[in-house]
Design a protein around this motif. Structure first.
Motif, short mmCIF file in Angstrom:
data_model
loop_
_atom_site.label_atom_id
_atom_site.label_comp_id
_atom_site.label_asym_id
_atom_site.label_seq_id
_atom_site.Cartn_x
_atom_site.Cartn_y
_atom_site.Cartn_z
N PHE A 1 0.84 -1.19 0.00
CA PHE A 1 0.00 0.00 0.00
C PHE A 1 0.88 1.24 0.00
N VAL B 1 0.58 -5.45 5.17
CA VAL B 1 -0.28 -5.93 6.24
C VAL B 1 0.04 -7.38 6.54
N GLN C 1 -3.94 -8.63 10.84
CA GLN C 1 -4.91 -7.57 10.62
C GLN C 1 -4.32 -6.20 10.88
N TYR D 1 -11.17 -4.47 12.92
CA TYR D 1 -10.33 -4.48 14.10
C TYR D 1 -10.00 -3.02 14.46
N ALA E 1 -10.27 -3.57 8.29
CA ALA E 1 -10.10 -5.02 8.16
C ALA E 1 -9.42 -5.33 6.84
N LEU E 2 -8.70 -6.44 6.87
CA LEU E 2 -8.09 -6.95 5.66
C LEU E 2 -9.10 -7.82 4.95
N PHE F 1 -6.96 -3.60 2.09
CA PHE F 1 -7.02 -3.35 3.54
C PHE F 1 -7.77 -2.05 3.71
N LYS F 2 -9.01 -2.15 4.08
CA LYS F 2 -9.86 -0.98 4.17
C LYS F 2 -9.76 -0.38 5.55
#
Lengths: 112, 112
Positions: A33, A96, A99, B32, B92-93, B98-99
């Motif tokens: 990312f 990542v 999490q 999370y 969360a992934l 991964f938002k």
């Protein structure tokens, strides 16, 4: 966990030029990312780079301005194209595990 | 995407306990809660992560109520070196990425 390195750590560039930032991770990861952090501000996600596919850009960011390469599972580049002073920011790459995200040290870009 | 709200800044003295609360009313079931610390000219550093109830590690505790609409980072005995920006993230992934969204962060000043 992951150890992430970025090159260059900082640069000063002239408007209209382009800069390519490299990100190296010590583990293989599917997704990497890229974030931007403008002076005194929080982080904003630019794009997600998956190995073997086109990067996915967030709203407000376009491929022509921020082309991304992802040649393998440990490396990615972000290019800031046709720079203007408004592009002066810290650019960070991230991966990542589980999490939560791990971040590189960032590249501080100043555009004159 | 869940938006987070944190106090912009906090002051404390060495040896005190510091509690930073983050609200995230729109947290999703899969999200999370993660807290990061960022020093100037460095990338964010993971502090602690939780899903519900209480999580403790060697540097901090994270308290999450049953409704998960807020969370509190507790730093037990701060020192001058804890002066930094602290970010609460909710996300969360998932398969495509991964938002998460970085909030504005809380600038903690620890005084002698």
């Amino acid at each position: 966990s992951a150890v992430i390195s970025q090159k260059p750590s900082r640069d000063i560039c002239q408007r209209g030029t382009s800069l390519t930032i490299q990100c190296q991770v010590d583990s293989q990861v599917t997704m990497m990312f890229w974030y931007r952090q403008q002076p005194g501000q929080s982080l904003t996600l630019i794009a997600t780079a998956n190995q073997g596919s086109e990067a996915t850009y967030e709203s407000g960011f376009v491929i022509d301005k921020f082309p991304i390469s992802r040649p393998n599972l440990t490396f990615s580049t972000l290019t800031v194209s046709n720079m203007s002073p408004e592009d002066s920011s810290i650019y960070l790459c991230s991966v990542v595990f589980g999490q939560h995200a791990f971040f590189g040290p960032g590249t501080r870009l100043t555009v004159l | 995407l869940a938006k987070t709200t944190q106090p912009i800044s906090m002051d404390s003295y060495e040896g005190q306990e510091v509690n930073i609360t983050c609200s995230h009313n729109n947290i999703a079931t899969n999200d999370y809660i993660t807290w990061y610390q960022q020093f100037p000219s460095q990338g964010p550093r993971f502090i602690i992560q939780g899903y519900k109830t209480k999580v403790t590690n060697e540097v901090a505790s994270l308290f999450i109520p049953a409704d998960r609409k807020s969370s509190t980072l507790s730093l037990p005995r701060v020192s001058l070196s804890d002066t930094a920006v602290y970010y609460c993230l909710v996300g969360a992934l998932y398969t495509g990425g991964f938002k998460t969204i970085f909030g504005a962060g809380t600038r903690l000043f620890v005084k002698a």
